[in-house]
Enzyme design. Structure first.
Site, short mmCIF file in Angstrom:
data_model
loop_
_atom_site.label_atom_id
_atom_site.label_comp_id
_atom_site.label_asym_id
_atom_site.label_seq_id
_atom_site.Cartn_x
_atom_site.Cartn_y
_atom_site.Cartn_z
N CYS A 2 0.90 -1.17 0.11
CA CYS A 2 0.00 0.03 -0.04
C CYS A 2 0.72 1.31 0.11
O CYS A 2 1.96 1.40 0.77
CB CYS A 2 -0.91 -0.01 1.22
SG CYS A 2 -1.84 -1.38 1.37
N ARG A 27 5.55 0.24 -5.83
CA ARG A 27 5.29 -0.58 -4.66
C ARG A 27 4.47 -1.77 -4.94
O ARG A 27 4.33 -2.68 -4.13
CB ARG A 27 4.69 0.28 -3.39
CG ARG A 27 5.70 1.24 -3.00
CD ARG A 27 4.95 2.39 -2.01
NE ARG A 27 4.85 1.62 -0.77
CZ ARG A 27 5.78 1.57 0.28
NH1 ARG A 27 6.87 2.21 0.09
NH2 ARG A 27 5.50 1.01 1.27
N TRP A 73 -2.83 -2.54 -1.76
CA TRP A 73 -2.47 -4.02 -2.15
C TRP A 73 -3.19 -4.94 -1.12
O TRP A 73 -2.99 -5.24 -0.04
CB TRP A 73 -0.91 -4.20 -1.76
CG TRP A 73 -0.35 -5.48 -2.35
CD1 TRP A 73 -0.08 -5.61 -3.65
CD2 TRP A 73 -0.05 -6.61 -1.83
NE1 TRP A 73 0.55 -7.05 -3.83
CE2 TRP A 73 0.49 -7.65 -2.66
CE3 TRP A 73 -0.38 -7.17 -0.42
CZ2 TRP A 73 0.80 -9.05 -2.09
CZ3 TRP A 73 -0.09 -8.38 0.04
CH2 TRP A 73 0.72 -9.34 -0.81
N ASN A 99 -1.73 1.62 5.68
CA ASN A 99 -0.74 0.53 5.22
C ASN A 99 -0.55 -0.11 6.33
O ASN A 99 -0.28 0.27 7.44
CB ASN A 99 0.21 1.37 4.53
CG ASN A 99 1.46 0.23 4.32
OD1 ASN A 99 0.89 -0.88 4.17
ND2 ASN A 99 2.63 0.82 3.83
N GLY A 100 -0.63 -1.55 6.39
CA GLY A 100 -0.46 -2.33 7.42
C GLY A 100 -1.67 -3.41 7.59
O GLY A 100 -2.54 -3.42 6.71
N GLU A 484 18.75 -16.56 -7.89
CA GLU A 484 18.33 -15.37 -8.28
C GLU A 484 17.92 -15.38 -9.88
O GLU A 484 16.88 -14.60 -9.97
CB GLU A 484 19.38 -14.53 -7.81
CG GLU A 484 19.25 -13.09 -8.40
CD GLU A 484 18.12 -12.25 -7.55
OE1 GLU A 484 17.41 -12.79 -6.84
OE2 GLU A 484 17.76 -11.16 -8.15
N LYS A 488 14.28 -14.24 -11.00
CA LYS A 488 13.83 -12.77 -11.86
C LYS A 488 12.85 -13.34 -12.87
O LYS A 488 11.98 -12.52 -13.33
CB LYS A 488 15.21 -12.42 -12.52
CG LYS A 488 16.20 -11.77 -11.74
CD LYS A 488 15.90 -10.33 -10.89
CE LYS A 488 15.00 -10.35 -10.01
NZ LYS A 488 15.40 -10.26 -8.64
N GLU A 491 9.15 -13.79 -11.34
CA GLU A 491 8.91 -12.65 -11.23
C GLU A 491 8.09 -11.82 -12.20
O GLU A 491 6.92 -11.16 -12.20
CB GLU A 491 9.85 -11.83 -10.37
CG GLU A 491 10.01 -11.84 -8.88
CD GLU A 491 11.11 -11.14 -8.69
OE1 GLU A 491 10.74 -10.46 -7.36
OE2 GLU A 491 12.12 -10.83 -9.04
N HIS A 507 18.87 -35.37 -8.25
CA HIS A 507 18.02 -35.86 -7.16
C HIS A 507 16.49 -35.40 -7.35
O HIS A 507 15.85 -35.30 -6.43
CB HIS A 507 18.25 -35.29 -5.95
CG HIS A 507 19.71 -36.11 -5.23
ND1 HIS A 507 20.14 -37.46 -5.23
CD2 HIS A 507 21.04 -35.51 -5.52
CE1 HIS A 507 21.19 -37.48 -5.09
NE2 HIS A 507 21.92 -36.43 -5.24
N LYS A 606 7.03 -4.30 -4.09
CA LYS A 606 8.38 -3.87 -4.07
C LYS A 606 8.67 -3.80 -2.80
O LYS A 606 9.75 -4.14 -2.26
CB LYS A 606 8.48 -2.58 -4.38
CG LYS A 606 10.10 -2.02 -4.64
CD LYS A 606 10.82 -2.64 -5.61
CE LYS A 606 12.41 -2.12 -5.53
NZ LYS A 606 13.05 -3.25 -6.00
C1 G6P Z 1 9.83 -8.23 -2.28
C2 G6P Z 1 10.64 -7.54 -3.55
C3 G6P Z 1 11.79 -8.21 -3.94
C4 G6P Z 1 12.58 -8.18 -2.46
C5 G6P Z 1 12.07 -8.51 -1.43
C6 G6P Z 1 12.95 -8.09 -0.09
O1 G6P Z 1 9.57 -9.61 -2.34
O2 G6P Z 1 9.56 -7.64 -4.72
O3 G6P Z 1 12.41 -7.65 -4.91
O4 G6P Z 1 13.77 -8.62 -2.82
O5 G6P Z 1 10.70 -8.01 -1.32
O6 G6P Z 1 12.86 -6.82 -0.10
P1 G6P Z 1 13.84 -6.05 0.91
O7 G6P Z 1 13.29 -4.68 0.54
O8 G6P Z 1 13.95 -6.21 2.26
O9 G6P Z 1 15.08 -6.31 0.08
#
Ligand code: G6P
Length: 611
Positions: A2, A27, A73, A99-100, A484, A488, A491, A507, A606
């Site tokens: 949010c 966000r 959100w 937000n929360g 990673e 990516k 996502e 395995h 985000k």
């Molecule tokens: C969300 C974001 C990711 C990020 C993760 C941790 O899932 O989409 O890109 O890696 O949060 O966020 P932080 O701000 O703690 O690195």
């Protein structure tokens, strides 16, 4: 998650709020709304994008110099017009954006329903504003006092802004666990979830602390805490350029941020490393440095991409410092009964510095007596403030939801920490120390060389864009890069992808390999090279399509693989800083070719400010 934007001053609030909400789109959200003080307290809200809200407002009277806006959100209740914020109180005289999560909303709601309240949404936030009005009416106190009392009755996390039609020239805000920044302009104030909606108007900000309530009235900002004690606002100057939060000619923020990495890593190194003088120091880590040097164990807590950076750090710390490292998902760490002993040190990694689980993990570790080092990008963020010491990434704002430049800056900072500790412990030979410093200094130039292969990566992305699955394999320092790379792709392109340690493939995942399966193998010429050559043979024997990331000049894997992308030669421990770049680019191009919304992928946020 949010996003909050509010304005009080002498300009029209609506355009400022809508622009601010657009700045917060990154966000992640699924509906948006606005409240304006204009012949009463008007609330407009819509499922969808801020643009949908903007279109909806075209036929409305949107005048008024006090207002607040929100991007939601969804947590409690589906994304819909009625669940969007702002929410009215029972009498519709007060409104809130939140937000929360209010964890005890259910019992509060039942109680109020029994007493005749009517709720119009499924949200916990609506319960919150009903509660505030309830307290306001029953206690015959000021609204500000009612907010304070109501806050003592809720369990959970919040950043809220509240408007009341009885007090048209006033905004009230409060926070616990969710971020809120107040921008101070000339005869005007801005409230926002982060500084991005504020910086084009002012660089003077106050970060609200947990359990603080801010009131702007009569052009004055006052802050008190939940115990009713007034505090003096601590005004900070932001060092943030507007250009850093704009696309700068790139089609997407993610692409801009991928290409920014030579600069963001350079910024991250600036003043910290001078190889010619054998200098390596992190200014933010001084007072507790000895705790780190003499740690019995390092516990790294993080989420998402930051957790992957933590895994790379595990390999680097153990290699050079010989201190045992455990890397924990913050969400798991906080909900078991973790063993934190005297002599353990915790490193919390977070780009945003606001991830709720990471913050809670820190608080838990602190309560057990651990020293916390924060590795954050956002200056002044909650995690940075909750840590004893730390090192900022200095990577500049990261707007693309899929983290790229933060990852490389995190690995850079953590590598510097590890090498510094190893040097202080005296367990790294001087020539190796010197070699590593030179190698780190050369990383930006080498990243630049990898980025030059963008066109080639785009072409191979075309070939694989319709794949339904992907497998990513790596060993040692590059196993976390496999994770990673897979993250990516998942996502932003919504292709199912798994990252695996290459040897572990036998395995399980090997059963998935057929002639339609692209397998990305991270295979630089390092200590695992011969082993990973065998793993590639195993994939080839099952007709998998191999895309290999290799060291420049490699011939053996180049002959075996369907596609290769070369990276310059670098110390094994630092190779993730280069091998990850082609994987970021490939995920980006595949997502664009599939028509996906790269910067705002579905369902993702985000900054994950709820647990
Ligand atoms: C969300 C974001 C990711 C990020 C993760 C941790 O899932 O989409 O890109 O890696 O949060 O966020 P932080 O701000 O703690 O690195």
């Amino acid at each position: 998650m949010c996003g909050i934007v509010a304005y009080i001053g002498n300009r029209d609030a609506c355009p400022i709020i809508l622009k601010g909400l657009k700045r917060l789109e990154y966000r992640g959200y699924d509906s948006a709304g606005i409240a304006l003080m204009n012949k009463g307290l008007q609330v407009y809200k819509k499922k969808g994008k801020v643009k949908d809200l903007e279109d909806f407002l075209v036929s409305k009277d949107i005048s008024g110099s006090v207002g607040m806006g929100h991007t939601r959100w969804a947590t409690h209740g589906e994304p819909s017009d009625r669940n969007a914020h702002p929410h009215y109180s029972n009498s519709q005289g007060i409104a809130i954006i939140h937000n929360g999560i209010i964890e005890n909303y259910d019992s509060l709601k039942k109680d109020m329903i029994q007493r005749g309240h009517t709720f119009l949404s499924d949200t916990d936030s609506e319960v919150f504003i009903h509660l505030i009005e309830d307290v306001y009416e029953n206690n015959k106190c000021s609204l500000e006092e009612a907010v304070r009392i109501a806050l003592t009755m809720v369990v959970g996390a919040y950043a809220v802004v509240i408007m009341s039609k009885d007090h048209p020239e006033q905004l009230i805000a409060a926070r616990k666990g969710s971020p809120l920044v107040i921008g101070i302009g000339k005869d005007e104030y801005f409230f926002a979830s982060d500084a991005t909606p504020i910086i084009e108007y002012t660089n003077e900000v106050v970060y609200l602390n947990d359990f603080e309530i801010a009131v702007v009235r009569n052009n004055q900002l006052s802050i008190k805490n939940i115990e009713d004690v007034s505090t003096t606002p601590y005004v900070q100057k932001l060092d943030l350029e507007l250009s850093s939060i704009e696309k700068g000619g790139y089609e997407h923020f993610m692409l801009k941020e991928i290409f920014e990495q030579p600069k963001s890593i350079t910024d991250c190194l600036r003043g910290r490393i001078i190889s010619s003088q054998g200098h390596l120091a992190l200014g933010g880590i001084r007072q507790y440095l000895n705790k780190l040097v003499h740690a019995d164990r390092i516990i790294i807590v993080a989420c998402g991409t930051s957790w992957h950076a933590g895994l790379v750090a595990e390999y680097i710390f153990e290699e050079y410092t010989r201190i045992p490292v455990e890397v924990e998902y913050a969400s798991e760490f906080r909900y078991r009964n973790p063993i934190v002993r005297e002599g353990d040190v915790v490193i919390a990694i977070s780009q945003s510095g606001e991830t709720a689980d990471t913050l809670a993990a820190i608080e838990l570790a602190k309560s057990k007596g651990a020293v916390i080092f924060g590795v954050c990008n956002v200056v002044g963020s909650s995690i940075a403030r909750a840590s004893h010491e730390g090192a900022y990434l200095h990577a500049g704002p990261e707007i693309g939801v899929a983290s790229t430049k933060a990852f490389t800056a995190q690995v850079t900072v953590l590598a510097m920490m590890a090498i510094m500790v190893a040097n202080k412990k005296g367990i790294i030979p001087e020539n190796k120390f010197q070699e590593l410093l030179i190698d780190i200094e050369n990383v930006p130039r080498k990243v630049e060389a990898v980025l030059q292969q963008n066109q080639k990566i785009k072409e191979l992305s075309e070939y694989f864009k319709d794949a339904r699955n992907f497998l990513y394999l790596g060993r040692g320092f590059n196993f976390p890069v496999a994770l990673e790379g897979a993250l990516k792709l998942k996502e932003i392109s919504y292709i199912h992808a798994e990252g695996y340690p290459a040897a572990e493939m036998k395995h399980g995942p090997i059963a998935l390999i057929d002639d339609e399966m692209p397998v990305v193998v991270i295979a630089p010429q390092d200590s695992s090279y011969e082993k990973i050559v065998s793993n590639i043979q195993e994939v080839k024997a099952r007709k998998g399509k191999v895309i290999a990331v290799v060291t420049e000049g490699d011939t053996q894997i180049t002959e075996m693989a369907n596609y290769v992308i070369e990276i310059p030669r670098i110390s094994e421990a630092l190779s993730p800083l280069l091998t990850v770049i082609p994987l970021q680019l490939m995920a980006y191009h595949i997502a664009v070719l599939r028509g996906c919304n790269v910067d705002q992928p579905r369902n993702l946020a985000k900054s994950v400010t709820v647990e």
